[in-house]
Design an enzyme around this catalytic site. Structure first.
Site, PDB file in Angstrom:
ATOM      1  N   ASP A  30       0.849  -1.202   0.000  1.00 28.27           N
ATOM      2  CA  ASP A  30       0.000   0.000   0.000  1.00 28.27           C
ATOM      3  C   ASP A  30       0.881   1.248   0.000  1.00 28.27           C
ATOM      4  OD1 ASP A  30      -2.170   1.664   0.135  1.00 28.27           O
ATOM      5  OD2 ASP A  30      -2.876   0.975   2.082  1.00 28.27           O
ATOM      6  N   ASP A  31       0.738   2.072  -1.037  1.00 28.54           N
ATOM      7  CA  ASP A  31       1.500   3.327  -1.155  1.00 28.54           C
ATOM      8  C   ASP A  31       3.006   3.077  -1.170  1.00 28.54           C
ATOM      9  OD1 ASP A  31      -0.962   4.529  -1.088  1.00 28.54           O
ATOM     10  OD2 ASP A  31      -0.546   5.832   0.617  1.00 28.54           O
ATOM     11  N   CYS A  70      -5.991   4.072  -4.056  1.00 32.98           N
ATOM     12  CA  CYS A  70      -6.237   2.721  -3.535  1.00 32.98           C
ATOM     13  C   CYS A  70      -7.393   1.945  -4.149  1.00 32.98           C
ATOM     14  CB  CYS A  70      -6.448   2.791  -2.021  1.00 32.98           C
ATOM     15  SG  CYS A  70      -5.070   3.506  -1.112  1.00 32.98           S
ATOM     16  N   ARG A  74      -7.286  -1.547  -6.682  1.00 30.38           N
ATOM     17  CA  ARG A  74      -7.660  -2.853  -6.139  1.00 30.38           C
ATOM     18  C   ARG A  74      -8.767  -3.499  -6.967  1.00 30.38           C
ATOM     19  NH1 ARG A  74      -5.318  -2.844  -0.902  1.00 30.38           N
ATOM     20  NH2 ARG A  74      -4.113  -0.911  -0.864  1.00 30.38           N
ATOM     21  N   LYS A 124      -6.164  -5.196   3.973  1.00 33.20           N
ATOM     22  CA  LYS A 124      -6.959  -4.038   3.558  1.00 33.20           C
ATOM     23  C   LYS A 124      -7.848  -4.397   2.366  1.00 33.20           C
ATOM     24  CE  LYS A 124      -6.363   0.645   1.680  1.00 33.20           C
ATOM     25  NZ  LYS A 124      -5.404   1.731   1.422  1.00 33.20           N
ATOM     26  N   HIS A 126     -10.954  -2.414   1.122  1.00 33.49           N
ATOM     27  CA  HIS A 126     -11.154  -1.104   0.488  1.00 33.49           C
ATOM     28  C   HIS A 126     -11.918  -1.167  -0.835  1.00 33.49           C
ATOM     29  CE1 HIS A 126      -9.342   3.234   0.442  1.00 33.49           C
ATOM     30  NE2 HIS A 126     -10.646   3.180   0.650  1.00 33.49           N
ATOM     31  N   SER A 151      -9.245   1.765   4.368  1.00 34.11           N
ATOM     32  CA  SER A 151      -7.902   2.202   4.739  1.00 34.11           C
ATOM     33  C   SER A 151      -7.814   2.461   6.247  1.00 34.11           C
ATOM     34  CB  SER A 151      -7.539   3.475   3.968  1.00 34.11           C
ATOM     35  OG  SER A 151      -6.204   3.842   4.208  1.00 34.11           O
ATOM     36  N   HIS A 230       1.201   2.430   4.102  1.00 35.79           N
ATOM     37  CA  HIS A 230       0.295   3.583   4.113  1.00 35.79           C
ATOM     38  C   HIS A 230       0.379   4.315   5.456  1.00 35.79           C
ATOM     39  CE1 HIS A 230      -3.445   5.883   3.802  1.00 35.79           C
ATOM     40  NE2 HIS A 230      -3.619   5.457   2.571  1.00 35.79           N
ATOM     41  N   ASP A 282      -0.141  -1.042  -4.898  1.00 34.37           N
ATOM     42  CA  ASP A 282      -1.365  -0.469  -5.475  1.00 34.37           C
ATOM     43  C   ASP A 282      -1.142   0.840  -6.205  1.00 34.37           C
ATOM     44  OD1 ASP A 282      -0.879   1.044  -3.168  1.00 34.37           O
ATOM     45  OD2 ASP A 282      -2.985   1.128  -2.561  1.00 34.37           O
ATOM     46  N   ASN A 283      -0.211   1.643  -5.748  1.00 32.81           N
ATOM     47  CA  ASN A 283       0.072   2.938  -6.382  1.00 32.81           C
ATOM     48  C   ASN A 283       1.374   3.475  -5.815  1.00 32.81           C
ATOM     49  OD1 ASN A 283      -2.603   3.641  -4.361  1.00 32.81           O
ATOM     50  ND2 ASN A 283      -0.684   4.689  -3.887  1.00 32.81           N
ATOM     51  N   LYS A 303       2.017   9.314  -5.718  1.00 36.18           N
ATOM     52  CA  LYS A 303       0.596   9.014  -5.556  1.00 36.18           C
ATOM     53  C   LYS A 303      -0.277  10.163  -6.046  1.00 36.18           C
ATOM     54  CE  LYS A 303      -2.745   7.544  -2.017  1.00 36.18           C
ATOM     55  NZ  LYS A 303      -2.923   7.092  -0.616  1.00 36.18           N
TER      56      LYS A 303
END
Length: 497
Positions: A30-31, A70, A74, A124, A126, A151, A230, A282-283, A303
């Site tokens: 995540d991130d 996010c 996903r 997560k 989301h 999140s 994240h 994810d990003n 991001k």
């Protein structure tokens, strides 16, 4: 569970026709930025287990998510379809969101389950909660779920502990909403979640899931979308203070430790050689958090943007005896994971428009990608603007650029700039200039030809894109926020158990 033979390109993936279909472990950070892992060049990150997967597996240099935030990324990962088709836009889902991933979308879990796969997700989600938990993983093909439905910053964290012994979380996170819950299937186990113990719970749950599946001789699909790295970062006793990189590094190390536990479980249960482990993110990094926000390496911005730093991700594929160690520069995407796993499992593809392609050639032969293009939608896509950028081969053309508050602290003003229209498009050679610093002159015949090809591809793609109903546009209802004590008062502060 029927028996199957799995052979590709003359390589026998499984030794006998009575052997079990392959297992799949999908790790989703995540991130996490392109430059955050040790194996991608970060000098102070401590990621020995991911680095081992990279050294003994296949590391991607040109792997993309479909969105720089996010929820949309996903949705694309699990369905093999751009988020615009499923309606997971603009932005992300919240605790009280009315919408979620539509139930008529087919997830990887729903593709594999008819073949007898056990399916589980930890971490997560989301992709929506909705009325009576209608969008939770257990409604989307997963047998088991342990995690947070959105999140972990979507709830007040000012007085919560993120690092031992009692170091409070950095920042305040979202306020005027319920504290973040830990859910098992559709039931709240804990509210607020105990961050110091969360990773151990996930690791234990995943270990038990793998062990039980092996004992039942049942193939399995484990999806682990971690909360790391994240904001707000957290880590328990095993990782806190153990890295050189501060809170971000400790958070990353805790995730890496769990990867190590999962690999040890695969080895102990004897299925390591029959399991594809795939890792990506994810990003890009949330640069606004500065040293707590991750690193895009040489890539531009992070991001929230459609620059490379927002959507090009680290990715690793590991499968002993099947995937040879190496590095691939072939283009690939999170969209490609569903069709690839379906091919390897012998599953039928959903009868819908898929945007992903099968990556088996890349994984098994280190061959060429079937993917010729990557499309870049912004956080708030619209049919009026269409694609912001298109990558065709080594060239990337920006029709629009826009910065984001997520990337607003960098010296590069493009990372926080308002939307700009580019006519002619900005075009970069990403092999010579992955940093997107030096736009090519559009006055040469060669580049004119490239631009014409890009415009043709863009027009063809956009003509095939049917935007699904926006799930985010359905709005929010505070009564949908998960509360372990639904009759309590006053909300949201009373929702604790």
């Amino acid at each position: 569970m029927g028996s199957s033979c799995f052979a590709f390109f003359g390589i026998l993936l499984l030794c006998t026709c009575s052997a079990s279909p392959p297992n799949f472990v999908l790790l989703f950070a995540d991130d996490l930025g392109f430059g955050d892992l040790g194996c991608y060049g970060h000098p102070s990150s401590l990621t020995p287990n991911l680095d081992r997967l990279a050294a003994e597996g296949l590391r991607f240099t040109d792997f993309y998510s479909t969105c720089p935030v996010c929820s949309p990324s996903r949705a694309s990962l699990l369905t093999g379809r751009y988020q615009t088709r499923s309606g997971i836009y603009p932005g992300v889902l919240y605790p009280g969101s009315i919408g979620g991933l539509p139930l008529n979308e087919t997830t990887i879990a729903e593709v594999l389950r008819p073949l007898g796969y056990a399916t589980a997700v930890i971490g997560k989600w989301h992709l929506g909660l909705g009325h009576n938990g209608m969008f939770l993983p257990t409604k989307q093909g997963f047998d088991h779920f342990l995690g947070i439905p959105y999140s972990h910053d979507m709830g007040p964290c000012k007085n919560l502990t993120c690092f031992p012994p009692d170091i409070k979380c950095y920042g305040v996170c979202d306020i005027n909403t319920v504290t973040v819950p830990l859910m098992q299937n559709e039931v709240i186990k804990q509210q607020p979640v105990n961050f110091l113990d969360l990773e151990r719970s996930y690791s234990d749950f995943a270990t038990n899931f793998i062990t039980t599946s092996v004992e039942k001789k049942q193939p399995f699909f484990l999806y682990y979308p971690t909360h790391h790295t994240h904001y707000p970062q957290y880590a328990g006793i095993g990782a806190a203070g153990q890295s050189l990189r501060g809170p971000f590094g400790d958070s990353l190390l805790e995730f890496d430790n769990t990867v190590g536990h999962l690999m040890a479980t695969l080895e102990r249960t004897g299925v390591i050689n029959n399991t594809l482990v795939f890792f990506t993110s994810d990003n890009g990094p949330e640069l606004m958090r500065m040293s707590r926000g991750g690193n895009a390496g040489p890539l531009k911005c992070g991001k929230g943007t459609t620059y490379e730093g927002g959507m090009r991700e680290p990715a690793i594929a590991y499968w002993p005896g099947i995937i040879k160690p190496g590095v691939t520069h072939e283009m690939a995407s999170t969209l490609d994971i569903l069709p690839t796993l379906a091919r390897l499992a012998g599953a039928e593809l959903p009868q819908v428009m898929l945007d992903g392609v099968d990556m088996t050639d890349i994984l098994v032969k280190q061959g060429k990608s079937k993917r010729e293009t990557v499309m870049f939608y912004p956080v708030n896509p619209s049919e009026d603007y269409g694609l912001f950028a298109v990558r065709l081969g080594k060239y990337k053309a920006h029709f629009y650029t826009q910065g984001a508050f997520h990337s607003s602290t960098t010296p590069d003003k493009d990372c926080s700039a308002l939307r700009k229209t580019h006519d002619p498009p900005l075009i970069f050679d990403l092999e010579a200039d992955p940093c997107e610093l030096y736009p090519l002159s559009v006055d040469t015949p060669d580049i004119q030809s490239v631009l014409q090809q890009v415009k043709t591809v863009k027009e063809q793609f956009e003509s095939s894109m049917v935007f699904g109903e926006s799930q985010m546009a359905k709005g929010k209802d505070p009564s949908l926020e998960p509360c372990c004590n639904p009759e309590c008062s006053p909300k949201p502060s009373c929702c604790q158990c």
